[in-house]
Structure formats: structure tokens, C-alpha cells
Design an enzyme around this catalytic site. Structure first.
Site, mmCIF file in Angstrom:
data_model
loop_
_atom_site.group_PDB
_atom_site.id
_atom_site.type_symbol
_atom_site.label_atom_id
_atom_site.label_comp_id
_atom_site.label_asym_id
_atom_site.label_seq_id
_atom_site.Cartn_x
_atom_site.Cartn_y
_atom_site.Cartn_z
ATOM 1 C CG ASP A 1 -1.861 1.090 1.351
ATOM 2 O OD1 ASP A 1 -2.782 1.098 0.521
ATOM 3 O OD2 ASP A 1 -1.734 1.957 2.240
ATOM 4 C CD GLU B 1 -2.263 2.613 -3.484
ATOM 5 O OE1 GLU B 1 -3.279 3.268 -3.736
ATOM 6 O OE2 GLU B 1 -1.652 2.699 -2.406
#
Ligand code: NOJ
Ligand code: CA
Length: 564
Positions: A230, A290
Site C-alpha cells: 500500500d 500500489e
């Protein structure tokens, strides 16, 4: 003689007990491609996939119950967004314990069972790793804020204000307001790039790095095949806390636009990715990033020197081509093809409006959904599907502020409606709540679930679902699609996106009509070494081929096999 033989067996044992190395050798194919290069990934938002205990929230037992569905669809790995214990302010991206499962999703026994069932169905499990921040309820942060001298104080980023009542600098949280929150008890501010309930970890502290690397190892040992990382660009900040340059205008939260020059994209991010990668390599695991980037050079850096960082940084620039424009798509695919790593394509996820709405024109949405599926699943690279995309799920945005669950939708209403719309329950059948749960789900299903659901579409040979299944089946068996080079064709065409995937004298031609008008065109594939060979239709929808001529209805698609 006896001695020599036993030495030989000892050598064999040593060789074969180095499991990761053996696994790596076994998993590469003739082209040196690893398992994750041949796999199709599928993102699952666990709150919304399948609810086994009918409390309105999806769970791990629910996911496990759908393994046959996933396998038959053609999915090889599922990435589950965070399911760790969490107060759920950011629906799991606020982690309170990295090594457990939130009781609303089940427990570690359910997790182990899911891994085992996944293995039986050839579906690997990818977890979501949130390295930048924890929940403010995490024990580390609770200790950190307890006093200025607490053992975990330096695990987060604490600073004095610039002046009384003033945060240390002008940094803005991406979710609205200052990125600094005052803790009155210790009279210092802590930094949070996202919600105030998501304090940023201090990756300059070696203890933080150590525990985070160990956490990934802990999950690999439990059978996880990789992580989606993330918000990697936010791991480090300028220790000097320089103000970010102010840009014109305001954002959807009403904050001034800033260039995140001093709080994103630090070179240290890459050092940490290399360390995470070394741990991943011990288990032949994959790291997906990401990676929101504004150009391919930035994306390219995430692969690392000689491929020592992320194997799969996602190309979000592809999702930003928000219109059916062959020239724009050609440009983006060519750019990513020029990078030094394996391309990774996505068209939807839990943070962006579903592709069905972004590309749909309101009249031909199903045809367009099929076209987009046929497109990104046949490019060179690994696709990551988003749950429900295969049935043409659409966004179901809240219409009233009081219904919004995602906090940014409440603070930014009505400019920003939040991300609830793209996170609604998976549509399994036409029963109430789309077969997701017997209880009212945490987010409502749209009325289109009556027609767009797994049960109904399974019976319809022309459904979006069956198109996805056919393309995925071809992709798993066709060498040109698995290994082949990408060659754009008819590069001046404003309506048709056409390309060849070729490998060792065999090829697949893909022709996509991205326009509202019928199209007819011929393909001379002599420059690619295939002469004027006849096209053999493998999959089509609203299109046909005769000889080397292709006729397409508006938004028609054709995937044809070609051989020398
Ligand atoms: C990116 C995730 O995809 C998003 O859902 C989340 O809110 C932020 N990172 C913060 O973790
Ligand atoms: Ca449940």
C-alpha cells in the site's frame, strides 16, 4: 563405495532442502517467466465478497466458499485487501495488529483453511501490506503517544508546532485538512498522510524496519504468496520538514493544492523495497505495488536495478486513459512496454470508479465491458482484475450524505462522494442482497444486480462473464498470449485498437472497435512474418473475420489465431 554413496545422498538432501531455490527453478518456464507472470490476479474487497455468517459483512469463510468459482473463472491468485484487526476507519487500511485477522472476517484458523482450500483450487493468496501507517489504536501508537519518552515514541513522526496552535508545516492529508494532529497530552503533533486515525510510521527508525520485514516473513511462512504494498511512495518524509510548494486551486476536500515534494517519493523508498524484496525472494513470493506514477520513468524505478524491487508495480496511468481512445491507449501501452520490467495492467480497484461506468456510454455498457476485458487480459503482462468486473458490476454511489460510509465522502460531499460506490457486495444471483448475505449488506446492491450476477450470466453465452471466462481460458493455454511480444498494428487508426501477440511462429491478433460506428479492415501481417494468412477466430463478440478481413459492429471485438 558406501561412503561415496552416502555423501551423494547428503548432497541431494542439501540441494533439495533449499526449498525456495528449488521452487524458483521449478516455477520458471522456458522463457524464464515466473509463476506471477503467467498468473491472473483478482482483487477481493473482503467486506463485500461473500458473507458466510449473514451479518452483512463478507468474511474469510465466504471467500473460501468461492474458490471453485474463482478457479473456474480463470483466477490464479487473489489479493485480499486488509483483513487484519482494525477499527475500520479506512476499512482495514488502519491496521491495529499486523499478525492477526479481524474477528469480523474470522480468525487465523479460517485463514489457514482458506490458504489450504486455495491450494487445492490452484488459487494463491496475496495479502495487503500497509507499511506507511498503522491505526491510532495499534499498541505501538498507544505506547508512542503515552509520553515523550515512551519506548515507541520514535516509531512515529512527532514534532513540535511551528508556533503555538500552528502545525509544524503546511503538509496536507490526502484525505483532507492538515497532515498534523496535535496530541494535547504530550503537546506535540504527529504526522498522518491519510486519516488522523492512520499515523505514519517512522521508517528511519531501524526497529520499525525490522518489525515490518519480519511481519512479511511471518505471513510467507503461513502460506501467503506475496503482498500488494500500500501507498509505497509515502514511506519517507523530509526530515527538515520543508513546506510543500503551493499550486493553484483547491482539491475536492477544499484544501489548497500542493505539490507533495517533501513528503512523497524519497529515494529511501527504493532501499526499503529492496529489503522487502530480499525477504520475498526467500519464499518465491511476489510484490505488487500500489504505484501511482505520473510517468513511465517513475514507474520504471519501482522495478529496481536489475529487477531487485517490485516484480509487479501497477500501471495506474492505464486507468487514467478514461476514454475509449485507441491513440491514447496505444501511447500508454507503448510507454509501459518500454519499461525494464513486466507490465501490470488494471482497469478498476476499490479506490476508483468501476471500469463499467468509466468507459460505458450508458447504451452499450455490456459490449464495452467485454471490449475492455478482451483488451487488458490479452496485453503482454499480468492483469489484476477487480471483483465483479467480470459480471459488469457498476458503481452504486450514495445519493445522500447520511448514507456515506467512506469518511472522505462525508468530508468532501458533494464534490467527493467517497469510494462506497465501487465497493458494493459481489452480485452472486438475483435474490435479495444479490445472494451476498441474508442480512442487509453494509452497502446496498444496485438494481442492476437483477441482471448482472453470476447465476444469470453463467446461463447466458453472450454475457460479460462468459466473455471473460473464454478470454481467460485462452490466455492460460495460448503460448502467444502467455509469452508473446506485443506489436501495435494500424497505428494511425482512431477507432480500432489492433495488436499482435506473437511467439515462435504463432500469433494472436486482437482487434477492438472502440467507436460507435461499424468498422471493416484488413490485416497484412507479412512484416510480422505471417504473410496474408487467414485469421482463425478464437473469440468474438460483434465481429467476424473472413480471410484477413475483419468486420466489427460498434464496440465489437475479435481475437483470432494466426500461424505461419
Ligand atoms: C491506498 C488504498 O488503496 C486506499 O484504499 C487507502 O485508503 C489508502 N491507501 C490508505 O491506506
Ligand atoms: Ca460475515
Amino acid at each position: 563405495m558406501f561412503m561415496r554413496l552416502s555423501a551423494f545422498f547428503v548432497l541431494l538432501v542439501i540441494l533439495f532442502s533449499s526449498a525456495p531455490a528449488v521452487a524458483q527453478v521449478q516455477s520458471a518456464d522456458a522463457e524464464g517467466h515466473q509463476w506471477w507472470q503467467r498468473a491472473v490476479f483478482y482483487e477481493i474487497y473482503p467486506r463485500s465478497f461473500a458473507d458466510s455468517n449473514n451479518d452483512g459483512i463478507g468474511d474469510l469463510i465466504g471467500i473460501t466458499s468461492k474458490m471453485s468459482y474463482l478457479h473456474e473463472l480463470g483466477v490464479d491468485a487473489i489479493w485480499i485487501t486488509p483483513c487484519y484487526p482494525s477499527p475500520q476507519v479506512d476499512f482495514g487500511y488502519d491496521v491495529a495488529d499486523y499478525e492477526n485477522i479481524d474477528p469480523m472476517y474470522g480468525n487465523l484458523t479460517d485463514f489457514d483453511h482458506m490458504v489450504a482450500e486455495g491450494k487445492k483450487h490452484h488459487v494463491r493468496i496475496i495479502m495487503d501490506f500497509v507499511p506507511n501507517h498503522t491505526s491510532d489504536q495499534h499498541a505501538w501508537f498507544q505506547d508512542s503517544k503515552s509520553s515523550r519518552t515512551a519506548p515507541h515514541r520514535d516509531w512515529y513522526i512527532w514534532r513540535d508546532g511551528k508556533a503555538p496552535g500552528q502545525p509544524p508545516n503546511n503538509w496536507i492529508s490526502i484525505f483532507g485538512g492538515s497532515a498534523w494532529k496535535l496530541d494535547p497530552a504530550t503537546d506535540q503533533y504527529y504526522y498522518h498522510f491519510f486519516y488522523a486515525q492512520q499515523p505514519d510510521l517512522n521508517w528511519r527508525n531501524p526497529a520499525v524496519e525490522r518489525v515490518m520485514l519480519d511481519t512479511t516473513r511471518w505471513w510467507y511462512r503461513r502460506g501467503v504468496s506475496g503482498f500488494r504494498l500500500d501507498a509505497v511512495d509515502t514511506l519517507f518524509e523530509d526530515p527538515g520538514l520543508n513546506d510543500n510548494p503551493v499550486l493553484p486551486g483547491t482539491n475536492k476536500q477544499g484544501d489548497p493544492n500542493l505539490q507533495n515534494k517533501y513528503n512523497t517519493n524519497f529515494p529511501e523508498v527504493h532501499t526499503e523495497l529492496q529489503k522487502l524484496r530480499r525477504v520475498a525472494d526467500e519464499s518465491n513470493a511476489v510484490l505488487i505495488g500500489e504505484t501511482w506514477t505520473s510517468n513511465v520513468a517513475e514507474l520504471d524505478r519501482y522495478y529496481g536495478q536489475g529487477g531487485n524491487e517490485l516484480q509487479m508495480p501497477m500501471d495506474f496511468m492505464f486507468t487514467m486513459v478514461n476514454k475509449l481512445s485507441p491513440p491514447d491507449f496505444r501511447r500508454q501501452v507503448a510507454a509501459v512496454e518500454s519499461a525494464h520490467g513486466w507490465p501490470v495492467f488494471v482497469i478498476s480497484n476499490h479506490d476508483i470508479v468501476r471500469s463499467y461506468n468509466r468507459y460505458g456510454d450508458g447504451k452499450n455498457n455490456d459490449a464495452i465491458a467485454k471490449l475492455m476485458g478482451a483488451f487488458y487480459l490479452t496485453l503482454r503482462g499480468t492483469p489484476i482484475m477487480y471483483y465483479g468486473e467480470e459480471i459488469g458490476m457498476e458503481n452504486n454511489d450514495p445519493t445522500r450524505k447520511e448514507d456515506v460510509k467512506d469518511p472522505i465522502g462525508r468530508t468532501g460531499w458533494p464534490q467527493e462522494k467517497g469510494r462506497d460506490g465501487e465497493r458494493t457486495p459481489m452480485q452472486w444471483n438475483a435474490s435479495p442482497n444479490a445472494g451476498f448475505s441474508k442480512k442487509a449488506p453494509w452497502l446496498p446492491v444496485p438494481t442492476s444486480s437483477q441482471t448482472h450476477n453470476v447465476a444469470s450470466e453463467s446461463k447466458d453465452p453472450n454475457s460479460v462473464l462468459n466473455l471473460y471466462k473464454r478470454v481467460l481460458a485462452l490466455r492460460h493455454t495460448n503460448q502467444a498470449l502467455l509469452e508473446g511480444a506485443y506489436t501495435p498494428l494500424h497505428e494511425d487508426d482512431a477507432n480500432l485498437m489492433s495488436y499482435l501477440r506473437s511467439y515462435k511462429g504463432k500469433a494472436v491478433l486482437v482487434v477492438l472497435n472502440m467507436s460507435t460506428s461499424p468498422q471493416k479492415t484488413t490485416f497484412d501481417l507479412s512484416p510480422q512474418g505471417f504473410g496474408r494468412s487467414a485469421l482463425k477466430t478464437a473469440i468474438s463478440s460483434g465481429a467476424s473475420a473472413t480471410g484477413n478481413e475483419v468486420t466489427l459492429e460498434p464496440f465489437g471485438l475479435l481475437i483470432a489465431e494466426v500461424s505461419q
